[in-house]
Design an enzyme around this catalytic site. Structure first.
Site, PDB file in Angstrom:
ATOM      1  N   CYS A  70       0.947  -1.543  -0.517  1.00 45.94           N
ATOM      2  CA  CYS A  70       0.071  -0.153  -0.282  1.00 45.94           C
ATOM      3  C   CYS A  70       0.885   1.465  -0.072  1.00 45.94           C
ATOM      4  O   CYS A  70       1.691   1.301   0.944  1.00 45.94           O
ATOM      5  CB  CYS A  70      -0.591  -0.134   1.174  1.00 45.94           C
ATOM      6  SG  CYS A  70      -2.071   1.480   1.469  1.00 45.94           S
ATOM      7  N   CYS A  78      -1.111   6.082   6.946  1.00 41.98           N
ATOM      8  CA  CYS A  78      -1.597   5.580   7.511  1.00 41.98           C
ATOM      9  C   CYS A  78      -1.933   4.949   8.585  1.00 41.98           C
ATOM     10  O   CYS A  78      -0.348   3.881   8.959  1.00 41.98           O
ATOM     11  CB  CYS A  78      -2.714   5.012   6.338  1.00 41.98           C
ATOM     12  SG  CYS A  78      -4.247   3.925   6.998  1.00 41.98           S
ATOM     13  N   TYR A 278     -22.316 -11.230  26.280  1.00 41.51           N
ATOM     14  CA  TYR A 278     -21.402 -10.688  25.341  1.00 41.51           C
ATOM     15  C   TYR A 278     -21.795 -11.281  23.835  1.00 41.51           C
ATOM     16  O   TYR A 278     -21.104 -11.027  23.323  1.00 41.51           O
ATOM     17  CB  TYR A 278     -20.004 -10.307  25.220  1.00 41.51           C
ATOM     18  CG  TYR A 278     -19.446  -9.838  27.011  1.00 41.51           C
ATOM     19  CD1 TYR A 278     -19.350  -8.390  27.695  1.00 41.51           C
ATOM     20  CD2 TYR A 278     -18.923 -11.148  27.441  1.00 41.51           C
ATOM     21  CE1 TYR A 278     -19.174  -8.089  28.240  1.00 41.51           C
ATOM     22  CE2 TYR A 278     -18.239 -10.382  28.642  1.00 41.51           C
ATOM     23  CZ  TYR A 278     -18.263  -8.896  29.099  1.00 41.51           C
ATOM     24  OH  TYR A 278     -18.371  -8.861  30.854  1.00 41.51           O
ATOM     25  N   GLU A 302     -26.546  -9.384  25.999  1.00 42.80           N
ATOM     26  CA  GLU A 302     -25.893  -8.127  25.762  1.00 42.80           C
ATOM     27  C   GLU A 302     -26.514  -6.593  25.816  1.00 42.80           C
ATOM     28  O   GLU A 302     -27.394  -6.546  26.270  1.00 42.80           O
ATOM     29  CB  GLU A 302     -25.915  -9.305  23.691  1.00 42.80           C
ATOM     30  CG  GLU A 302     -25.385  -7.313  23.364  1.00 42.80           C
ATOM     31  CD  GLU A 302     -24.293  -7.357  23.310  1.00 42.80           C
ATOM     32  OE1 GLU A 302     -24.298  -6.263  22.571  1.00 42.80           O
ATOM     33  OE2 GLU A 302     -23.272  -8.176  22.946  1.00 42.80           O
ATOM     34  N   ASP A 346     -17.434 -13.329  25.134  1.00 38.58           N
ATOM     35  CA  ASP A 346     -16.655 -12.653  24.014  1.00 38.58           C
ATOM     36  C   ASP A 346     -17.025 -10.893  23.978  1.00 38.58           C
ATOM     37  O   ASP A 346     -17.583 -10.194  23.981  1.00 38.58           O
ATOM     38  CB  ASP A 346     -17.600 -13.383  22.685  1.00 38.58           C
ATOM     39  CG  ASP A 346     -16.583 -12.486  21.549  1.00 38.58           C
ATOM     40  OD1 ASP A 346     -15.500 -12.352  21.428  1.00 38.58           O
ATOM     41  OD2 ASP A 346     -17.389 -12.524  20.701  1.00 38.58           O
ATOM     42  N   CYS A 373     -10.226 -10.449  21.557  1.00 39.25           N
ATOM     43  CA  CYS A 373      -9.022 -10.056  20.744  1.00 39.25           C
ATOM     44  C   CYS A 373      -7.931  -8.588  21.310  1.00 39.25           C
ATOM     45  O   CYS A 373      -7.697  -7.940  20.619  1.00 39.25           O
ATOM     46  CB  CYS A 373     -10.567  -8.873  20.022  1.00 39.25           C
ATOM     47  SG  CYS A 373     -10.359  -7.517  20.423  1.00 39.25           S
TER      48      CYS A 373
END
Length: 416
Positions: A70, A78, A278, A302, A346, A373
């Site tokens: 890129c 970026c 979640y 949630e 999660d 994550c």
């Protein structure tokens, strides 16, 4: 060398897309470098404890170095991608090293990690099905530079899915917009979610491909200006609806990959009582409900209102599953949940936290499956779950975000 530049020998990778070097006894976190390289780095930030810097000249390159595909990747450009200057194999090794280091440092667990490829992005490009652009006051679109409010105007994004790029939002100006998000679903639908600037109306240009236009009203609420406010995603034989810019995995292969991993670790059996905390729009809850059958039960919790509506619609053919709205820490008490056979969590990037860890451990589930994550908050929570009587049995890591430092983890914890 220019003032503010350092010659450095680069050491190991660190969490967040950095590598670690040292200069006159101080730690330097270096971007755009690779372990083992000798570089000229420009200092971008200084604290009393460490420096941050960008490698602006490579004196001795690593054999893992490649030319970034890129043109917007690189020092001062970026901030979306961290590892475009490394081969995909090297990127996955670096991510594995980060996960292993976080587990060792924060959880006291030694574990060999392999970061697995997720189907759907063989070259690491063209995978991101949800892309949010920032808008300049004049309406030009781009991405924020690393640790900056400045915007790098772009005419294309190489990690964006081809169906996202087909909309062509970067080629136009969006007067009045604060941000523009483009979504391409697995069912061939497209949507553009526009967040207006305060007290401004948004001018929507002609698009190169058909897409619904949604206005972001804040707090997860969108209203359709044109087309439908709903998108649909297919995973196996089941379709999921997702309202506006609601949460869904951005890699086209991630939802199915993570669902398979979660169910393999959870090993749900007919008649069991499972929790999906979640739960989002119900991806894992659906798989659990199908496995436990009519004689079992699944409760999803949630906090996001639109996600709860979507999850209830997505699970309407599974009467053994129900979804309630609320924060996990108060929802478990409100619905008097004192035990469970299985728990899937999660959480967002911030992880579970001490309070939720304690509440989950008290459920005495035979298995807890943790989807994360963020390796740092995951490792911290694993350590706390260890205090609550659970041990890490197995874990897998997935390259659901190629070219970035992000990684997805699925882990199984069992009662010690």
């Amino acid at each position: 060398m220019n003032e503010g530049s350092l010659e450095l020998t680069v050491g190991p990778v660190a969490h967040g897309g950095w590598c670690v070097a040292r200069h006159e006894g101080r730690v330097v976190f270096v971007r755009h470098a690779l372990p083992g390289e000798r570089v000229i780095a420009h200092v971008t930030e200084e604290t009393t404890r460490f420096l941050r810097a960008d490698a602006v000249e490579i004196l001795e390159p690593s054999p893992d170095r490649v030319v970034p595909p890129c043109p917007y990747a690189g020092p001062g450009r970026c901030g979306g991608c961290d590892w475009q200057h490394a081969t995909l194999e090297a990127q996955r090794r670096l991510k594995a090293q980060v996960v292993a280091e976080q587990m060792r440092r924060l959880a006291g667990i030694e574990r060999e990690i392999v970061v697995e490829e997720v189907p759907g992005a063989k070259d690491g490009l063209g995978w991101r099905t949800r892309v949010q652009f920032a808008a300049l006051p004049g309406g030009e679109l781009g991405f924020r530079r690393h640790r900056s409010h400045e915007i790098e105007v772009v005419d294309a994004c190489l990690i964006a899915h081809p169906e996202v790029e087909a909309v062509g939002v970067e080629g136009d100006r969006w007067p009045g917009a604060r941000s523009v998000e483009v979504i391409a679903s697995s069912e061939g639908e497209r949507a553009v979610v526009v967040a207006p600037r305060p007290r401004r109306s948004v001018t929507v240009p002609d698009l190169e491909a058909s897409a619904s236009i949604l206005l972001d009203q804040g707090k997860g609420r969108t209203v359709a200006r044109r087309g439908s406010g709903l998108l649909h995603e297919q995973v196996g034989d089941r379709e999921f609806r997702v309202a506006g810019s609601g949460f869904w995995q951005v890699h086209p292969g991630a939802a199915a990959t993570l669902l398979d991993a979660v169910l393999a670790y959870a090993a749900p059996e007919p008649g069991e009582w499972a929790l999906d905390l979640y739960c989002g729009v119900g991806l894992f809850a659906a798989g659990l409900a199908e496995a436990v059958g009519p004689e079992g039960a699944v409760l999803g919790l949630e906090s996001e209102e639109s996600a709860v509506r979507d999850a209830r619609a997505n699970l309407r053919d599974l009467p053994q599953a129900r979804v309630e709205r609320g924060r996990v820490e108060e929802g478990l008490d409100r619905f008097q949940i004192e035990r469970a056979d299985l728990v899937v969590v999660d959480p967002p990037r911030a992880g579970l936290g001490r309070e939720v860890v304690g509440r989950v451990a008290a459920l005495e589930a035979r298995r807890i499956v943790y989807v994360s994550c963020d390796p740092a908050t995951f490792a911290r929570d694993v350590a706390w779950l260890g205090e609550g009587g659970y041990e890490l049995a197995e874990m897998r890591a997935f390259d659901a975000f190629p070219m970035t430092h992000h990684v997805e983890i699925v882990a199984l914890l069992v009662r010690a």
